[in-house]
Design an enzyme around this catalytic site. Structure first.
Site, PDB file in Angstrom:
ATOM      1  N   ASP A  88       0.867  -1.176   0.000  1.00 15.92           N
ATOM      2  CA  ASP A  88       0.000   0.000   0.000  1.00 15.92           C
ATOM      3  C   ASP A  88       0.906   1.229   0.000  1.00 15.92           C
ATOM      4  O   ASP A  88       2.111   1.141   0.258  1.00 15.92           O
ATOM      5  CB  ASP A  88      -0.945  -0.029   1.212  1.00 15.92           C
ATOM      6  N   ASP A 123      -3.686   7.259  -3.597  1.00 16.15           N
ATOM      7  CA  ASP A 123      -5.044   7.744  -3.833  1.00 16.15           C
ATOM      8  C   ASP A 123      -5.470   8.665  -2.693  1.00 16.15           C
ATOM      9  O   ASP A 123      -4.869   8.663  -1.629  1.00 16.15           O
ATOM     10  CB  ASP A 123      -6.015   6.561  -3.968  1.00 16.15           C
ATOM     11  N   CYS A 273     -13.737 -22.170  21.182  1.00 15.58           N
ATOM     12  CA  CYS A 273     -13.098 -22.237  19.875  1.00 15.58           C
ATOM     13  C   CYS A 273     -12.180 -23.441  19.805  1.00 15.58           C
ATOM     14  O   CYS A 273     -11.411 -23.698  20.726  1.00 15.58           O
ATOM     15  CB  CYS A 273     -12.309 -20.956  19.615  1.00 15.58           C
ATOM     16  N   CYS A 275      -9.995 -23.914  17.253  1.00 18.88           N
ATOM     17  CA  CYS A 275      -8.927 -23.677  16.273  1.00 18.88           C
ATOM     18  C   CYS A 275      -7.591 -24.140  16.845  1.00 18.88           C
ATOM     19  O   CYS A 275      -7.447 -24.278  18.058  1.00 18.88           O
ATOM     20  CB  CYS A 275      -8.893 -22.202  15.871  1.00 18.88           C
ATOM     21  N   CYS A 278      -6.293 -22.029  19.820  1.00 17.59           N
ATOM     22  CA  CYS A 278      -7.018 -22.042  21.096  1.00 17.59           C
ATOM     23  C   CYS A 278      -7.065 -23.428  21.740  1.00 17.59           C
ATOM     24  O   CYS A 278      -7.280 -23.548  22.945  1.00 17.59           O
ATOM     25  CB  CYS A 278      -8.458 -21.585  20.894  1.00 17.59           C
TER      26      CYS A 278
HETATM   27  N1  GUN Z   1      -6.452   0.856   3.060  1.00 13.08           N
HETATM   28  C1  GUN Z   1      -7.723   0.872   3.505  1.00 13.08           C
HETATM   29  N2  GUN Z   1      -8.468   1.714   2.763  1.00 13.08           N
HETATM   30  C2  GUN Z   1      -7.661   2.223   1.814  1.00 13.08           C
HETATM   31  C3  GUN Z   1      -7.861   3.147   0.728  1.00 13.08           C
HETATM   32  O1  GUN Z   1      -8.946   3.665   0.511  1.00 13.08           O
HETATM   33  N3  GUN Z   1      -6.766   3.418  -0.052  1.00 13.08           N
HETATM   34  C4  GUN Z   1      -5.550   2.841   0.178  1.00 13.08           C
HETATM   35  N4  GUN Z   1      -4.537   3.135  -0.622  1.00 13.08           N
HETATM   36  N5  GUN Z   1      -5.351   1.994   1.192  1.00 13.08           N
HETATM   37  C5  GUN Z   1      -6.395   1.684   1.998  1.00 13.08           C
HETATM   38 ZN    ZN Z   2      -9.415 -19.993  18.276  1.00  8.56          ZN
END
Ligand code: GUN
Ligand code: ZN
Length: 641
Positions: A88, A123, A273, A275, A278
């Site tokens: 990201d 963005d 749970c 899993c 747990c």
């Molecule tokens: N992570 C969670 N929401 C967003 C988003 O709207 N844009 C970006 N780039 N990362 C995110």
């Molecule tokens: Zn669990």
């Protein structure tokens, strides 16, 4: 490259090829904070089976050590992760904490320099409470930056994020603009606040409006969605990728994720749970653990919850029952139920993608089940394509025995002798006896004790239907006794199903001249339709629909102008398709815009000569945009029964 392998609703099992790696979708990418690594990436891969993760290039760039290492050895080696790595851009951080110290160009370039597989544009995050003007203005910035990122991306794939706050027209606009750019994945962004505030009805609007504009040949990522409770509904709406930071974030403050919500360890009454994380632990054990150990255990628990639910979503998708799972899941929280109820408003869009038939039974889970697009389609086709044999109807109550003509065999015959068309009041809508073997009518299971909402809805639907199609209608027990010959119900059924499936004009061409029906000796059901000596149709026992034969295809092509029911392929593909090989989307020139998945279609050459029949796997829009994969599953020209 993205290929659709299976589908249900708007959902798809996809094969997403990223360089030399393949990710099967729907997939969840755990978020790895490179500074913390609550669960090491190697463990995410080897123990939990994650083939893709997401990390943040902005955090790496802002940390001297991480930045140098990433640029020296690359992201995969730094994290010790052999799968696909998405990064990201810092949009979310800069939005949340107000630190904006990087430009779009810088962060795109940086992502390339550390060997990211899929990078993200910087963005502009659009909040749900933003004004329309502010949202619209910021979208232009996002679009300009995305265009720039596409020019710079080189070998790296790029995420073009759809923004637009809660404004459906801006979401669609943003999505269409992204669809026309050279991006590789379509994340739907700006939705974290909606999910945190359990505003699922608006989330449904945002996702569906975005889906409307997006390019179906690219995977859709729901940015910031990784709670198990949302996976079934989000997958049903056509989201292919998810990411979860919450598994670790929640773990750090002792919150455990379950299908019905997130619960604080201190508030929990029991630990129910099983899993692997747990197992063998009690609530008391967990509370007494050292914080670091406990965080790891809860993070692992959270990951197991997610992976288990995603596996179940995939199973239901493959079984064609994802609607059922989504409906069941949406009953685990009232806010989710709002999401499901809002989805009804998008029935028209859902209907385009919803397969014509599926294998197996259809379960009614409550009045919301009537919002499934299959029933909208049924009522539409019934109104447009059904022509009754007589102008009088006899109305029968729903019966659990299906097809209805089995439990009601004698009553139906009696009604027909008296000149009445039997109509059953099914919870899906009124069902004329001659359509009772078709999907989803014969395949459906309803509770014996009906709910008022559905009963009332059916009353109205049935009244309208009876008024528009018949001059007179009576209750089934009012039908007079009439002596005489039984009516040929098979012929009525054969024609009615053809009209329903292919439309009136095409059906009339198929039923021209002298008609002979071949029925099964074992079940008595219709198998083949022979018209003037030509075998035009075969009926499938499973879904009660027809398989179109080449002779039938020729009749339709001769009677109904193109592009009706056609998928026109390039001349190069004709020799292969006429031999019985499948038609691939890259060879499709044109097609009927109304094609639905799993529908019978006619593959033609560029001059509208039929070369094969088969079942469409894609919608018209998808046939025009998918770069890879099957468009029509072709049946060989020889005998197909
Ligand atoms: N992570 C969670 N929401 C967003 C988003 O709207 N844009 C970006 N780039 N990362 C995110
Ligand atoms: Zn669990």
């Amino acid at each position: 490259m993205f290929e659709i392998i299976r589908r249900d609703g708007l959902a798809r099992i996809g094969k997403f090829t990223v360089g030399d790696k393949v990710v099967e979708t729907p997939a969840l990418l755990p978020v790895v904070n490179p500074k913390i690594c609550t669960v090491p990436p190697r463990e995410l891969h080897d123990t939990f089976g994650f083939n893709a993760l997401i990390t943040n290039s902005y955090i790496i760039r802002n940390n001297k050590d991480l930045k140098e290492t990433a640029q020296a050895v690359g992201l995969h080696e730094m994290l010790d992760f052999p799968g696909v790595i998405m990064t990201d851009s810092g949009t979310f951080q800069s939005h949340m904490y107000g630190e904006v110290e990087v430009t779009n160009e810088e962060i795109v370039e940086f992502q390339k320099s550390i060997g990211t597989d899929i990078g993200t544009v910087l963005d502009v995050f659009t909040e749900p409470d933003w004004s329309y003007e502010k949202t619209k203005h910021s979208l232009e910035t996002t679009l300009e930056r995305t265009q720039k990122a596409c020019e710079m991306k080189g070998d790296m794939m790029i995420n073009g994020v759809v923004q637009g706050s809660v404004y459906t027209d801006l979401r669609e606009y943003s999505a269409s603009a992204m669809a026309s750019m050279d991006v590789d994945v379509h994340p739907v962004g700006g939705v974290v606040p909606l999910m945190e505030q359990y505003r699922y009805a608006e989330l449904v609007d945002v996702v569906m409006a975005s889906k409307k504009g997006l390019n179906p040949s690219r995977p859709v990522h729901l940015f910031g969605a990784g709670h198990p409770m949302i996976l079934a509904l989000a997958t049903l709406m056509g989201c292919d990728l998810f990411d979860s930071a919450s598994y670790a974030k929640f773990a750090r403050d002792d919150r455990m994720m379950f299908l019905d919500g997130t619960f604080r360890l201190q508030d929990m009454q029991t630990l129910d749970c099983g899993c692997p994380a747990c197992r063998g632990h009690t609530l008391q054990d967990l509370r007494k653990m050292k914080p670091k150990e406990r965080t790891k255990l809860i993070a692992e628990h959270n990951l197991y919850q997610i992976t288990q639910e995603l596996a179940l979503v995939k199973r239901y998708l493959k079984e064609g029952r994802l609607w059922e799972l989504a409906e069941i899941r949406c009953r685990s929280h009232p806010a989710l139920l709002d999401g499901l109820r809002r989805l009804r408003e998008w029935q028209d869009l859902m209907e385009i993608y919803d397969p014509i038939s599926r294998e197996g039974a259809v379960f009614y889970t409550g009045p919301e089940s009537r919002s499934r697009p299959g029933y909208l389609r049924y009522m539409r086709r019934l109104n447009e394509r059904y022509i009754p044999e007589t102008d009088k109807a006899a109305v029968f109550p729903e019966s659990s025995g299906k097809p209805y003509s089995r439990p009601y065999a004698e009553e139906f015959a009696k009604a027909r002798r008296a000149g009445y068309t039997p109509v059953v009041m099914s919870p899906w809508g009124p069902v004329p006896a001659e359509l009772d073997e078709m999907y989803p009518l014969a395949q459906s299971l309803f509770p014996e004790i009906a709910d008022r909402e559905t009963t009332e809805a059916i009353e109205t639907l049935a009244q309208d239907f009876l008024m528009s199609k018949f001059k007179e209608s009576i209750e089934y027990d009012q039908v007079p006794d009439v002596d005489g010959e039984d009516v040929n119900a098979d012929l009525i059924r054969a024609k009615a199903v053809a009209r329903y499936q292919f439309g009136i004009e095409a059906a009339d061409a198929l039923f021209r001249g002298r008609i002979e029906l071949v029925t099964s000796k074992k079940t008595g059901k219709i198998r083949n339709v022979i018209s003037d000596g030509e075998h035009v149709l075969s009926m499938r026992a499973g879904d009660g629909f027809y398989t179109l034969r080449m002779e039938g295809a020729k009749r339709i092509v001769g009677a109904v102008p193109a592009p009706y029911m056609r998928v026109k392929v390039m001349a190069d593909a004709v020799p292969f398709v006429s031999e019985g090989r499948n038609a691939f989307s890259q060879f499709v020139l044109e097609c009927d815009p109304d094609i639905r998945p799993m529908e019978e279609v006619i593959v033609t050459d560029p001059d509208d000569r039929p070369v094969a029949t088969g079942r469409a796997f894609l919608t018209a829009f998808e046939m025009g945009s998918m770069k890879k994969g099957m468009a029509v599953k072709v049946r060989s020209g020889s005998d197909d029964e």
